[in-house]
Design an enzyme around this catalytic site. Structure first.
Site, PDB file in Angstrom:
ATOM      1  N   ARG A 164       0.065  -8.861  11.051  1.00  0.00           N
ATOM      2  CA  ARG A 164       1.359  -8.206  11.317  1.00  0.00           C
ATOM      3  C   ARG A 164       2.518  -9.191  11.167  1.00  0.00           C
ATOM      4  O   ARG A 164       3.662  -8.795  11.050  1.00  0.00           O
ATOM      5  CB  ARG A 164       1.421  -7.617  12.737  1.00  0.00           C
ATOM      6  N   LYS A 196       0.808  -1.207   0.000  1.00  0.00           N
ATOM      7  CA  LYS A 196       0.000   0.000   0.000  1.00  0.00           C
ATOM      8  C   LYS A 196       0.852   1.272   0.000  1.00  0.00           C
ATOM      9  O   LYS A 196       0.662   2.160  -0.831  1.00  0.00           O
ATOM     10  CB  LYS A 196      -0.893  -0.031   1.239  1.00  0.00           C
ATOM     11  N   THR A 197       1.774   1.345   0.938  1.00  0.00           N
ATOM     12  CA  THR A 197       2.608   2.539   1.038  1.00  0.00           C
ATOM     13  C   THR A 197       3.446   2.704  -0.231  1.00  0.00           C
ATOM     14  O   THR A 197       3.658   3.813  -0.706  1.00  0.00           O
ATOM     15  CB  THR A 197       3.525   2.446   2.256  1.00  0.00           C
ATOM     16  N   GLN A 200      -9.567  -3.311   7.910  1.00  0.00           N
ATOM     17  CA  GLN A 200      -8.658  -2.790   8.932  1.00  0.00           C
ATOM     18  C   GLN A 200      -9.192  -1.504   9.552  1.00  0.00           C
ATOM     19  O   GLN A 200      -8.426  -0.706  10.101  1.00  0.00           O
ATOM     20  CB  GLN A 200      -7.280  -2.532   8.333  1.00  0.00           C
ATOM     21  N   ASP A 257      -4.172   8.241   2.730  1.00  0.00           N
ATOM     22  CA  ASP A 257      -3.800   6.926   3.245  1.00  0.00           C
ATOM     23  C   ASP A 257      -4.836   6.503   4.294  1.00  0.00           C
ATOM     24  O   ASP A 257      -5.471   7.359   4.908  1.00  0.00           O
ATOM     25  CB  ASP A 257      -2.412   7.057   3.889  1.00  0.00           C
ATOM     26  N   GLU A 258      -5.004   5.205   4.509  1.00  0.00           N
ATOM     27  CA  GLU A 258      -5.907   4.696   5.550  1.00  0.00           C
ATOM     28  C   GLU A 258      -7.285   5.351   5.457  1.00  0.00           C
ATOM     29  O   GLU A 258      -7.843   5.817   6.457  1.00  0.00           O
ATOM     30  CB  GLU A 258      -5.331   4.969   6.951  1.00  0.00           C
TER      31      GLU A 258
END
Length: 712
Positions: free
Chosen positions: A586, A32-33, A247, A216-217
């Site tokens: 994670r 994603k980043t 998430q 983002d997010e």
DNA sequence: TTGCGTAACCTTTTT
DNA sequence: GGTTACGCAA
């Protein structure tokens, strides 16, 4: 340019080069980043936009920093002055630049949550409100919820007397902080929003400027943040939103997953671009995550996949109590360390911060280095807030909040009574407490003189020296030096000067005011030693966005995780499940899940059932262990699989050959009797051995002198 | 009026 | 277990 894009997979490529507004549904670990930063780099490199013509918004300072770091490694550009930051940070910037239009003093202060709470308490006291009936924290969250929804007090609908009172307190609170030139977190957003929606000139200016807005997010945006984004987006600009509905874990602070659907509707986006290929975890872990999250309803829908191979089974440890759980953690962490994992590769996650204490205790006594994230952060510490209050008063003495914090700290004979009359005078004259204190004469003369002298002394000094001077002259340093157990606080105060120096080096605005604003927005992690090989301890919330070789999810019990408070909330259980999903994803290589049958909580023993989330992990992905194989049989997690293996601390290779007693072996000590070898620490002549004696507890011995005999 | 000691209290997650 | 609120003594 091609090399920027050449390593992307087809979905990532489609996202990076999306021609217009787009919604990217990016699963955990799907790059994603990377997609976000590559898109920015690509836009700039192909001259579709200049660095100044785009805005990128994140939720955390860490994410913003990482984006900038990655960007500079891709492109030779100066990122200073670019609009990349958090919602709160960018709104702060907007309001500082246009403070007049926003109706704020140039030097407005930012209240963090605890400042806000004390402000609420003050307002309630002034209104003679019965705090039994109106819990200040409830009032605080009422205010924040409404601000996050974009509602001022006069817009909140209230039909019953109770809510009408809440609205009244909301209005009084807003009036109060406005008088003081203060702004809380939600106010930053709301005021920035109002500024843009009222001022067409300003709005059009920014709409023209930002041709590309990247978020983002996105699943964590609140209603207000969504409106703010839409206001900044001009008719010809593109909004690029990246998020993952699975998430979404911030509903409690106003996050609205529905924004994802809304965005597609309002911007005519036919379908989201889905990134489902995961580059992080082995398939056992992804299968578990997919299975757990599939219990939620109304998802946008996606399953993660990988070709990284199956990996090791998930290890589930069933502890009799929290001590056993901690012991297990210690054993496994040490074993993995000896097997070649670093400590840094290993993270222990928990649902609530309060759980860290017992884990810290166990790690500490086993000599395992660790680092705790979250909890009380640097700028939230009392001594730091005191120092900041003095700095604040030196810059802007009208700040009642800062005034109240330090007017009698260190103690100088000003008590509640004195403040009460001062407050009355200030109210009567319609002035700040500071102004009233200046007029009040001898009682406050010393304090007034102190602030005046601080103010005069620091004029023209560099930021770091201003901080040093105020810390030293305010009397704080001396106070903590004389206090027993004050060493840490003294150290923190000294560290504050370093933080100021660091800030001055990084920021283009080096004023004291800018530093104070930074301190409120950035919780700061200066306190913990960085770069050291240490086990990472953190809440599941703060683990979002991070990844580790090995992850331990602890406290998987009904009432703890899922948390019992979530029962009363709409969508509460689903949010807890998303939290579990975040926790699982994670881990790269190995996942551990643990629960304890009983644990000490809030000073009393509680008996908890295993979390339902454990049951939701398919059993063929899990191996279960416990210390006791049969006797006090741990309640089987699933009826169908009573199979629980006896836990043997793993035989560790290499270095243990030099150690005379195996970890887990039983030994006899002439004085303490029978015990079990639990751990080693140190090297050579300093090597120590830890033995657990069932009756006496844990003991450390110098290995060389330990008079232990091995038993059977 | 202040400062200190004890009792009661409460505990989700964060910018 | 840790923090806050209150009551008591100086």
């Amino acid at each position: 340019m091609t090399d920027l894009l050449s390593t992307l997979n087809p979905d990532q490529l489609a996202a990076v080069t999306a021609p217009a507004s787009a919604l990217v549904l990016a699963g955990a670990g799907s790059g994603k980043t990377r997609v976000l930063t590559t898109r920015i780099a690509w836009l700039i490199q192909t001259n579709q936009v200049s660095p100044m013509g785009l805005m990128a918004v994140t939720f955390t300072n860490k994410a913003a920093r990482e984006m900038l770091t990655r960007l500079t490694s891709m492109l030779p550009i100066n990122t200073r002055g670019m609009w990349v930051g958090t919602f709160h940070g960018l709104c702060n910037r907007l309001l500082r630049t246009h403070h007049r239009e926003a109706g704020l003093p140039q030097l407005f202060t930012i209240l963090d949550s605890s400042d806000q709470l004390s402000a609420v308490k003050r307002v309630l006291r002034a209104l003679n409100v019965d705090t039994e009936k109106y819990d200040p924290r409830k009032v605080q969250s009422f205010i924040n919820q409404n601000k996050e929804a974009g509602l001022r007090a006069d817009k909140v609908e209230a039909w019953d007397p109770y809510s009408r009172h809440l609205v009244e307190y909301y209005a009084a609170y807003d009036a109060q902080i406005h008088r003081e030139g203060a702004v809380d977190f939600a106010e930053l957003l709301l005021r920035a929003y109002e500024l843009l929606s009222r001022n067409a000139l300003l709005r059009e200016h920014y709409q023209e400027r930002f041709r590309h807005i990247l978020v983002d997010e996105f699943q964590d945006t609140s209603r207000l943040q969504y409106l703010w984004l839409k206001l900044l987006k001009g008719p010809d600009s593109a909004l690029f939103a990246v998020g993952d509905d699975d998430q979404s874990i911030y509903a409690f602070r106003g996050a609205n997953v529905g924004n994802m659907g809304l965005l597609m509707e309002e911007l005519n986006i036919a379908a989201p671009i889905k990134l489902t290929r995961n580059y992080r975890s082995v398939s056992v872990i992804l299968d578990a995550a997919n299975a757990v999250i599939s219990h939620n309803q109304g998802r946008l829908g996606k399953d993660l996949w990988t070709d990284a191979g199956e990996g090791e089974l998930i290890r589930h440890f069933q502890a009799a109590d929290d001590n056993e759980e901690a012991r297990f953690l210690v054993e496994e962490i040490q074993a993995r360390k000896l097997d070649g994992d670093t400590y840094l590769d290993q993270a222990v996650l928990y649902r609530s911060n309060a759980q860290s204490r017992s884990i810290e205790h166990a790690l500490f006594s086993a000599g395992i280095p660790y680092r705790v994230y979250g909890g009380l952060r640097f700028f939230e510490r009392a001594e730091i807030k005191h120092a900041l209050a003095y700095l604040r008063l030196a810059a802007f003495p009208e700040d009642d909040n800062a005034f109240l914090r330090v007017v009698n700290f260190p103690a100088r004979g000003i008590g509640a009574r004195g403040l009460e009359s001062l407050d009355a005078e200030a109210r009567a004259a319609g002035v700040s407490l500071w102004a009233a204190a200046c007029a009040a004469g001898k009682k406050f003369a010393a304090f007034v003189a102190l602030i005046e002298s601080l103010k005069n002394d620091i004029v023209g000094l560099p930021l770091m020296e201003q901080v040093e001077h105020v810390v030293a002259r305010s009397g704080l340093l001396e106070f903590y030096k004389n206090e027993k157990d004050g060493e840490d606080r003294v150290e923190n105060l000294n560290e504050l000067a370093n933080a100021a120096a660091g800030f001055a080096a990084e920021s283009d605005d080096q004023s004291l005011e800018a530093f104070l604003g930074h301190a409120a927005l950035e919780a700061g992690e200066h306190a913990a030693a960085q770069g050291q090989d240490a086990v990472q301890l953190m809440s599941v919330h703060s683990a979002k966005g991070l990844e580790f070789q090995t992850v331990f999810i602890t406290g998987l019990e009904e009432g703890l995780f899922p948390h019992e408070n979530s029962r009363n909330e709409a969508d509460g259980l689903e949010e807890e499940r998303r939290l579990m999903y975040v926790a699982i994803t994670r881990a790269r290589k190995q996942l551990y899940v643990t629960h304890a049958q009983q644990r000490m909580l809030h000073g009393q023993i509680r008996y908890n059932l295993p979390s339902q989330f454990l049951r939701e992990i398919p059993e063929n992905l899990v191996r279960s262990f416990s210390f006791r194989a049969s006797k006090p049989a741990p309640a089987p997690v699933r009826a169908a699989t009573p199979r629980v293996e006896h836990y043997h601390p793993r035989p560790v290779s290499r270095r243990e050959a030099n150690l005379p007693y195996k970890i887990g072996s039983r030994v006899i000590h002439p004085k303490y009797g029978e015990g079990v070898v639990a751990a080693y620490q140190g090297q050579g002549a300093e090597a120590e051995i830890k033995v657990i004696f069932p009756k006496i507890g844990d003991k450390w011995f110098i290995l060389e002198y330990a008079r232990l005999t091995t038993l059977g």
